[in-house]
Design a protein around this motif. Structure first.
Motif, short mmCIF file in Angstrom:
data_model
loop_
_atom_site.label_atom_id
_atom_site.label_comp_id
_atom_site.label_asym_id
_atom_site.label_seq_id
_atom_site.Cartn_x
_atom_site.Cartn_y
_atom_site.Cartn_z
N GLY A 196 0.90 -1.26 0.07
CA GLY A 196 0.21 0.27 -0.23
C GLY A 196 0.88 1.32 -0.17
O GLY A 196 0.43 2.22 0.59
N ILE A 197 1.91 1.43 -0.67
CA ILE A 197 2.99 2.38 -0.72
C ILE A 197 2.29 3.65 -1.41
O ILE A 197 1.97 3.48 -2.69
CB ILE A 197 4.22 1.74 -1.28
CG1 ILE A 197 4.79 0.56 -0.21
CG2 ILE A 197 5.33 3.13 -1.32
CD1 ILE A 197 5.75 -0.08 -1.42
N GLN A 198 2.77 4.84 -0.75
CA GLN A 198 2.37 6.09 -1.66
C GLN A 198 3.40 7.00 -1.01
O GLN A 198 4.25 7.07 -0.26
CB GLN A 198 1.11 6.55 -0.73
CG GLN A 198 -0.25 5.58 -0.79
CD GLN A 198 -1.46 6.29 -0.12
OE1 GLN A 198 -1.58 7.35 0.10
NE2 GLN A 198 -2.21 5.36 0.56
N GLU A 199 3.57 7.95 -2.22
CA GLU A 199 4.38 9.01 -1.84
C GLU A 199 3.82 10.07 -1.06
O GLU A 199 2.65 10.55 -1.29
CB GLU A 199 4.85 9.72 -3.31
CG GLU A 199 5.50 8.50 -4.21
CD GLU A 199 5.89 9.03 -5.56
OE1 GLU A 199 7.04 9.72 -5.77
OE2 GLU A 199 5.11 9.07 -6.55
N VAL A 200 4.28 10.55 -0.26
CA VAL A 200 3.83 11.60 0.71
C VAL A 200 4.84 12.64 1.11
O VAL A 200 6.14 12.83 0.55
CB VAL A 200 3.27 11.09 1.93
CG1 VAL A 200 2.08 10.09 1.59
CG2 VAL A 200 4.41 10.26 2.88
N THR A 201 4.46 13.95 1.75
CA THR A 201 5.27 14.64 2.13
C THR A 201 5.14 14.71 3.90
O THR A 201 3.98 14.86 4.27
CB THR A 201 4.99 16.17 1.79
OG1 THR A 201 5.33 16.40 0.42
CG2 THR A 201 5.92 17.19 2.51
N TYR A 202 6.30 14.45 4.64
CA TYR A 202 6.33 14.36 6.11
C TYR A 202 7.43 15.52 6.49
O TYR A 202 8.55 15.25 6.33
CB TYR A 202 6.75 12.83 6.39
CG TYR A 202 6.80 12.69 7.94
CD1 TYR A 202 5.45 12.51 8.74
CD2 TYR A 202 7.66 12.68 8.59
CE1 TYR A 202 5.29 12.34 9.86
CE2 TYR A 202 7.79 12.43 10.06
CZ TYR A 202 6.92 12.21 10.60
OH TYR A 202 6.82 12.12 12.03
N GLN A 203 6.55 16.47 7.44
CA GLN A 203 7.63 17.29 8.12
C GLN A 203 8.37 17.91 7.12
O GLN A 203 9.51 18.25 7.42
CB GLN A 203 8.34 16.57 9.25
CG GLN A 203 7.36 16.06 10.36
CD GLN A 203 8.17 15.54 11.42
OE1 GLN A 203 9.43 15.50 11.25
NE2 GLN A 203 7.57 15.41 12.81
N GLY A 204 7.77 18.20 6.00
CA GLY A 204 8.26 19.08 4.72
C GLY A 204 9.50 18.43 3.85
O GLY A 204 10.10 19.11 3.13
N ARG A 205 9.62 17.19 4.22
CA ARG A 205 10.39 16.39 3.28
C ARG A 205 9.76 15.35 2.50
O ARG A 205 8.58 14.69 2.90
CB ARG A 205 11.51 15.67 4.33
CG ARG A 205 10.96 14.75 5.28
CD ARG A 205 12.16 14.37 6.29
NE ARG A 205 13.03 13.53 5.66
CZ ARG A 205 14.11 12.97 6.50
NH1 ARG A 205 14.01 13.41 7.92
NH2 ARG A 205 15.06 12.10 5.99
N ASP A 206 10.38 14.86 1.35
CA ASP A 206 9.54 13.73 0.69
C ASP A 206 9.78 12.31 1.33
O ASP A 206 10.86 12.20 2.22
CB ASP A 206 10.56 13.31 -0.73
CG ASP A 206 10.22 14.57 -1.56
OD1 ASP A 206 9.06 15.39 -1.23
OD2 ASP A 206 11.02 14.92 -2.67
N ALA A 207 8.77 11.64 1.36
CA ALA A 207 8.84 10.43 2.10
C ALA A 207 7.89 9.44 1.38
O ALA A 207 7.14 9.51 0.50
CB ALA A 207 8.28 10.53 3.52
N PHE A 208 7.80 8.28 1.86
CA PHE A 208 6.81 7.13 1.50
C PHE A 208 5.76 6.78 2.82
O PHE A 208 6.29 6.48 3.78
CB PHE A 208 7.49 5.88 1.13
CG PHE A 208 7.98 6.07 -0.47
CD1 PHE A 208 7.48 6.17 -1.49
CD2 PHE A 208 9.62 5.98 -0.50
CE1 PHE A 208 8.00 6.43 -2.80
CE2 PHE A 208 10.20 6.21 -1.64
CZ PHE A 208 9.35 6.34 -2.96
N LEU A 209 4.86 6.49 2.46
CA LEU A 209 3.65 5.86 3.34
C LEU A 209 3.24 4.50 2.97
O LEU A 209 3.01 4.09 1.99
CB LEU A 209 2.52 6.69 3.39
CG LEU A 209 1.44 6.51 4.42
CD1 LEU A 209 1.88 6.71 6.01
CD2 LEU A 209 0.09 7.34 4.22
#
Length: 257
Positions: free
Chosen positions: A104-117
């Protein structure tokens, strides 16, 4: 000895790793929290090709049902991650080897940085320092190893042995007893394990134990348990990719896909 019979023998002789497979959500969340707190580096494998990258879990969110993890510095790798169905993750914490899958991988922004969820893993394998997940060789294809054996004239000859099981720590092989005497402590350099669809990988191995087995036809063979010595990361990655692919294919067949 038939492949089916050998597989049954290996299942009986293999360690029971089911006791190390966690399903309890609370236990899994606790381990994931520890990985976050220790900023543990995680080797993450893509399901196809010999591809992996290092990452770390940044946080657990949504009542700890979702995992936020760091992106790769390689933009091309991130595109592949974003389009994959599942990632297999391996790490160590306090000498304990930990493996789990993320989907269930998604591209996100976490605390102002690129990340995966990703979704929290539903299962997690936790192994002690000397324990490794062991793959019993598939019945659908032959897994073999060429072992160079030194001779008195200085010219080594190669023995082809069938691989019964393999892990990141070593493998078990079957060899005719007349080929040579395998003695615990012996080491063999330049052994070539032929991984179907992945190609050969060169390993150095040390004999740990030897068993004599007799099949129903009365033919005696040697079961030789070996550990890898100074296994390079490249070789380990290839072996892990092979193991993950075989397990993935098996799971797909069981689901009727």
């Amino acid at each position: 000895m038939s492949t089916e019979n050998t597989t049954r023998v290996e299942l009986l002789r293999s360690d029971d790793f089911a006791q190390y497979l966690l399903h309890d959500a609370r236990q899994i969340k606790q381990i994931l929290r520890s990985l976050v707190e220790h900023r543990a580096l995680i080797t993450t494998y893509l399901p196809t090709g010999n591809q992996s990258f290092l990452t770390a879990i940044l946080a657990l969110i949504d009542n700890e049902e979702r995992v936020v993890f760091d992106v790769s510095p390689d933009a091309a790798m991130n595109r592949r991650v974003a389009s994959t169905d599942e990632l297999v993750c391996a790490t160590q914490l306090d000498g304990i080897k930990i493996q789990f899958a993320l989907n269930g991988i998604q591209e996100v922004t976490y605390q102002g940085r690129d990340a995966f969820l990703a979704n929290r893993p539903e299962r997690l394998l936790r192994l002690q320092r000397r324990e490794f997940y062991r793959l019993v060789a598939p019945v659908t294809h032959a897994l073999t190893c060429l072992i160079p054996v030194p001779q008195e004239d200085g010219e080594p000859r190669s023995i082809e042995a069938r691989v019964l099981d393999i892990s990141g720590g070593g493998m078990a092989i079957i060899a005719p007893p007349e080929d040579m005497d395998f003695i615990p402590g012996m080491e063999f350099d330049g052994c070539r394990v032929n991984l179907p669809e992945f190609g050969p990988v060169s390993v150095r191995m040390r004999v740990r134990n030897v068993f004599r087995l007799t099949n129903r036809n009365g033919v005696e063979v040697l079961r030789v348990g070996c550990e890898f010595v100074d296994l390079p990361n490249s070789a380990n990655n290839l072996i892990q990719r092979y193991i993950f692919k075989v397990e993935r294919d098996r799971n797909a067949r069981e689901r009727g896909l």
